[in-house]
Design a protein around this motif. Structure first.
Motif, mmCIF file in Angstrom:
data_model
loop_
_atom_site.group_PDB
_atom_site.id
_atom_site.type_symbol
_atom_site.label_atom_id
_atom_site.label_comp_id
_atom_site.label_asym_id
_atom_site.label_seq_id
_atom_site.Cartn_x
_atom_site.Cartn_y
_atom_site.Cartn_z
ATOM 1 N N VAL A 78 44.247 -106.150 -1.778
ATOM 2 C CA VAL A 78 44.742 -106.454 -2.884
ATOM 3 C C VAL A 78 45.659 -107.753 -2.632
ATOM 4 O O VAL A 78 46.513 -107.961 -1.759
ATOM 5 C CB VAL A 78 45.687 -105.367 -3.369
ATOM 6 N N LYS A 79 45.352 -108.866 -3.528
ATOM 7 C CA LYS A 79 46.167 -110.032 -3.470
ATOM 8 C C LYS A 79 47.121 -109.987 -4.587
ATOM 9 O O LYS A 79 48.491 -110.561 -4.272
ATOM 10 C CB LYS A 79 45.292 -111.435 -3.798
ATOM 11 N N SER A 80 46.958 -109.645 -5.862
ATOM 12 C CA SER A 80 48.099 -109.654 -6.841
ATOM 13 C C SER A 80 47.614 -108.484 -7.837
ATOM 14 O O SER A 80 46.465 -108.173 -8.201
ATOM 15 C CB SER A 80 48.202 -110.895 -7.504
ATOM 16 N N LEU A 81 48.476 -108.275 -8.821
ATOM 17 C CA LEU A 81 48.801 -107.301 -9.905
ATOM 18 C C LEU A 81 49.087 -108.018 -10.965
ATOM 19 O O LEU A 81 50.337 -108.704 -11.216
ATOM 20 C CB LEU A 81 49.524 -105.989 -9.592
ATOM 21 N N GLU A 82 48.691 -108.314 -12.014
ATOM 22 C CA GLU A 82 48.909 -108.737 -13.136
ATOM 23 C C GLU A 82 48.808 -107.766 -14.486
ATOM 24 O O GLU A 82 47.887 -107.268 -14.480
ATOM 25 C CB GLU A 82 48.178 -110.369 -13.493
ATOM 26 N N VAL A 90 46.202 -103.183 -16.507
ATOM 27 C CA VAL A 90 46.610 -104.111 -15.293
ATOM 28 C C VAL A 90 45.456 -104.416 -14.636
ATOM 29 O O VAL A 90 44.461 -104.009 -14.319
ATOM 30 C CB VAL A 90 47.364 -103.461 -14.276
ATOM 31 N N VAL A 91 45.404 -105.754 -14.165
ATOM 32 C CA VAL A 91 44.371 -106.457 -13.761
ATOM 33 C C VAL A 91 44.808 -106.646 -12.194
ATOM 34 O O VAL A 91 45.664 -107.239 -11.921
ATOM 35 C CB VAL A 91 44.072 -107.946 -14.143
ATOM 36 N N VAL A 92 43.799 -106.059 -11.303
ATOM 37 C CA VAL A 92 43.952 -106.130 -9.935
ATOM 38 C C VAL A 92 43.146 -107.188 -9.319
ATOM 39 O O VAL A 92 42.013 -107.255 -9.462
ATOM 40 C CB VAL A 92 44.025 -104.971 -9.153
#
Length: 388
Positions: A78-82, A90-92
């Motif tokens: 996982v690089k980021s959560l937005e 939530v977009v992972v």
């Protein structure tokens, strides 16, 4: 003077020329550049596409730590959560490995693995120490390449491609059947309920039941499915009769099926074949009686306790069931009556199952002439249900 000139001529003269050999001092930076290029190529060759997965929440996921796994093999991080622009999910963002590239199709399913009780099983306990991660289940080969996905909140019932067949069961009510409820065949758990369709909820529920191989070969066109949930308690001549498929079916609900012996050697049923789901085993067994004679009776007294589904018995054995009980106005007599409509299955009586009369009406008239009459009787001392 001449001596001086001779001495100068005898002195050797030095000549200079450029060396074509690479100086040792340049080897170190060249090696460093080569190593850096190889590391860059190796890193690039091992990287897969970056994908985006939408979840209702990012609970348990940590950028740079949470991983993407399939069969306990890491296929990404996982690089980021937005937070989505509409604030609904939530977009992972996940950086995948090169090996994950052929697995990312429109049939791939994603979910967050964490401790949970689902479908009667406790799963994800290993994440108590390692932390939550994203589970992945690739679809069948031949899917369309895709890099944007909508994740599931619950894990799929079948977390791998298990051979078997899915059948569609139509029922009036869902009852206590839920996702993950077991499917039984001769007391063996041979499948699971995958879900249901609600498009025709106004009339019936279509349940999708999966039966694993090789047990799916025992499902034929004449196979009977019934709701095996709960406990059935009956007062029989030998005492109290209790029927229960299993403790698991009691807790989670369940479905059972069986095939008549005469149909065992026929061809197996194809995928997505539609079967009716009967309320209990007795009704499933009664479905083998194809002939039904609809009748109606009028009783002079009260019909309290008589309801749809009440048994119609002869010499203490069931030969049919009540289909309808309601009040009606008799205009000829100017009174309100309670007609009882029921169906009799003549095939339950050995020797009468074959047609010996031209029509069912002739058969009914014949037995009435012989004095056969309907009468009410109590079928349960506890509930007060009446049969006849």
């Amino acid at each position: 003077m001449s001596d001086v000139l001779e001495q100068r001529a005898a002195v050797p003269r030095a000549t200079t020329r450029r060396s074509r050999r690479i100086s040792v001092i340049w080897i170190i930076p060249l090696v460093a550049v080569a190593i850096g290029g190889w590391l860059a190529w190796d890193t690039w060759s091992k990287e897969g596409p970056t994908i985006r997965i939408s979840f209702d929440s990012g609970e348990g996921l940590q950028p740079g730590q949470s991983q993407l796994k399939f069969r306990d093999i890491v296929f990404g991080t996982v690089k980021s959560l937005e937070l989505a622009p509409d604030h609904t999910h939530v977009v992972v963002t996940v950086a995948t490995t090169h090996e994950a590239k052929p697995l990312l199709t429109d049939q791939t399913v994603f979910w967050v693995v964490k401790p949970r009780l689902f479908a009667g099983n406790v799963s994800g306990l290993e994440t108590l120490l390692s932390g939550s991660y994203i589970g992945m289940m690739p679809g069948k080969a031949g899917g369309k390449v895709q890099h944007k996905f909508v994740g599931q909140e619950d894990p799929p019932i079948l977390q791998e491609n298990i051979p078997g067949h899915t059948f569609l069961l139509k029922a009036e009510r869902l009852g206590s059947i839920s996702v993950g409820s077991p499917v039984f065949f001769r007391d063996l758990s041979v499948g699971e309920v995958l879900g249901w369709d609600i498009a025709d909820m106004a009339e019936y529920v279509t349940i999708r039941a999966f039966v694993r191989a090789p047990y799916d070969s025992y499902v034929h066109d004449e196979t009977r499915f019934w709701n095996a949930s709960g406990v059935s308690v009956k007062l029989a001549g030998a005492g109290v009769e209790v029927q229960m498929e299993s403790l698991k079916a009691l807790l989670l609900g369940g479905i059972a099926f069986d095939t008549p012996e005469a149909e065992i050697h026929t061809a197996a049923t194809a995928e997505n074949h539609v079967f009716p789901l009967f309320r209990d085993r007795d009704r499933a067994e009664a479905a083998s009686y194809t002939r039904k004679i609809p009748l109606v009776s009028y009783f002079p007294g009260s019909v309290s306790g008589l309801a749809r589904g009440s048994e119609v018995t002869m010499h203490g054995l069931v030969i049919g069931r009540v289909t309808d009980v309601r009040l009606a106005y008799d205009a000829d007599k100017d009174i309100v009556v309670a007609p009882v409509r029921y169906e009799v299955e003549p095939q339950r009586i050995i020797g009468l199952g074959q047609r010996i009369y031209d029509t069912d009406e002739q058969a009914v008239e014949a037995v009435l002439k012989k004095g056969l009459r309907a009468s009410l009787q109590s079928g349960s001392l506890i509930t007060g249900q009446v049969g006849f």
